[in-house]
Design an enzyme around this catalytic site. Sequence first.
Site, PDB file in Angstrom:
ATOM      1  N   ASP A 128       0.816  -1.210   0.000  1.00 59.64           N
ATOM      2  CA  ASP A 128       0.000   0.000   0.000  1.00 59.64           C
ATOM      3  C   ASP A 128       0.854   1.267   0.000  1.00 59.64           C
ATOM      4  O   ASP A 128       0.437   2.313  -0.499  1.00 59.64           O
ATOM      5  CB  ASP A 128      -0.923   0.006   1.221  1.00 59.64           C
ATOM      6  CG  ASP A 128      -1.943  -1.124   1.173  1.00 59.64           C
ATOM      7  OD1 ASP A 128      -2.110  -1.715   0.086  1.00 59.64           O
ATOM      8  OD2 ASP A 128      -2.552  -1.417   2.208  1.00 59.64           O
ATOM      9  N   GLY A 129       2.061   1.166   0.555  1.00 58.53           N
ATOM     10  CA  GLY A 129       2.942   2.338   0.607  1.00 58.53           C
ATOM     11  C   GLY A 129       3.327   2.854  -0.764  1.00 58.53           C
ATOM     12  O   GLY A 129       3.567   4.048  -0.939  1.00 58.53           O
ATOM     13  N   ASN A 213      -4.675   8.971   2.710  1.00 52.97           N
ATOM     14  CA  ASN A 213      -5.231   8.250   3.861  1.00 52.97           C
ATOM     15  C   ASN A 213      -5.778   9.191   4.923  1.00 52.97           C
ATOM     16  O   ASN A 213      -6.974   9.288   5.119  1.00 52.97           O
ATOM     17  CB  ASN A 213      -4.179   7.325   4.478  1.00 52.97           C
ATOM     18  CG  ASN A 213      -4.235   5.924   3.905  1.00 52.97           C
ATOM     19  OD1 ASN A 213      -5.168   5.573   3.183  1.00 52.97           O
ATOM     20  ND2 ASN A 213      -3.240   5.119   4.227  1.00 52.97           N
ATOM     21  N   ASP A 243      -5.761  12.035  23.114  1.00 56.02           N
ATOM     22  CA  ASP A 243      -4.440  11.865  22.499  1.00 56.02           C
ATOM     23  C   ASP A 243      -4.337  12.557  21.150  1.00 56.02           C
ATOM     24  O   ASP A 243      -3.221  12.738  20.631  1.00 56.02           O
ATOM     25  CB  ASP A 243      -4.119  10.383  22.336  1.00 56.02           C
ATOM     26  CG  ASP A 243      -3.659   9.747  23.642  1.00 56.02           C
ATOM     27  OD1 ASP A 243      -3.488  10.492  24.620  1.00 56.02           O
ATOM     28  OD2 ASP A 243      -3.495   8.512  23.683  1.00 56.02           O
TER      29      ASP A 243
END
Length: 390
Positions: A128-129, A213, A243
Amino acid sequence: MNRRTRSLNAPSPVQHFGPCGRIMKNSAMVMTIQDPASQRLTWYKPPLTVLVIKKVRDATVYSPFVKLVQWLIQEKRMVVFVEAAVMDDPHLEQFSEFPSVKDRLMTFRLGKDDLTDKIDFIVCLGGDGTLLYASQLFQQSVPPVMAFHLGSLGFLTPFLFDNFQEQVNNVLEGHAALTLRSRLRCIVMKQSDSVAESEGNKQNKPSSFLVLNEVVIDRGPSPYLSNIDLFLDGKHITSVQGDGLIVSTPTGSTAYAVAAGASMIHPSVPAIMVTPICPHSLSFRPIVVPAGVELKISVSPESRNTSWVSFDGRCRQELLHGDSLRVTTSIYPVPSICAQDQISDWFDSLAECLHWNVRKRQKHMDELEDLTRSSSNDTLDSIGRESISK
């Protein structure tokens, strides 16, 4: 130089109305809803140039890479572009076929060479990268992307390399469906830049990024909770204490967002997802907003610490008090070529990569009756044997 020869004969996913699909009528209006199945790849002229992106530092990709570029150059007579760093990889020299095509490869360097209007379509070899990297290379219009699964997860890479010749030929002939994956346009507004602009110094332009993304705002190394203000089209919606915050595309809904408790959204849905990271409130659930809105995210004035922001896991930088981040849907999606179609590819990825709804099959009634009958017979037989022995 002539304009590109590719065409996507379907509107962007940010366009809510299109020429195809189901029609909704009432007394006031008539509108059509875009059918994802109408998104097809059309070539006005035969494609001539292809960009091949391969996964780095992975020995299993070398052989497929050499086979592909050799076939594209010698059999299809295409101009093949690769990143300049690929040519310096000593591992490719062990393949006897590579020297014959090495001198015919065109190269580019990230950040120095502009690929706009030079590439007809893209082939990714890896995980996917590689698709995320292709998105990063083109900060405006993106050529159609064909992604082969040679990585570890492969959620965004639907093609297998075994019969790559047949599959690439189908794409070159225009026999392919497309998924238009929307991207987010992110602009970082620094307070120092605003002050400089008010004083007449316009040299410092806001940083702009396109992400496929998600964009993530977190508390960084600070032990304190993030305190982030969230605005929607200029209206203050809420303050996020926790967070951090994830703002994602539908494509990114199956990445960091789903790990933080968000729903999974098909990439053809025009939407933006807002997901808190470990919120300090049990009632703060992820939300989905329309693709056309603009989100503004800033560090709250009363926050004890600053925040940090990253774009598809890259370009991490600090947001100080007074800085802000503006996010909206980009008009430049990533046209991802489907191995089957928009629906089948996505659900296959959910099942194979995320094991969505995988469970043991429940026994049907016939099997339960057989088990009950078998158990009853065994009990009667055992009783009869006992009585005979007595």
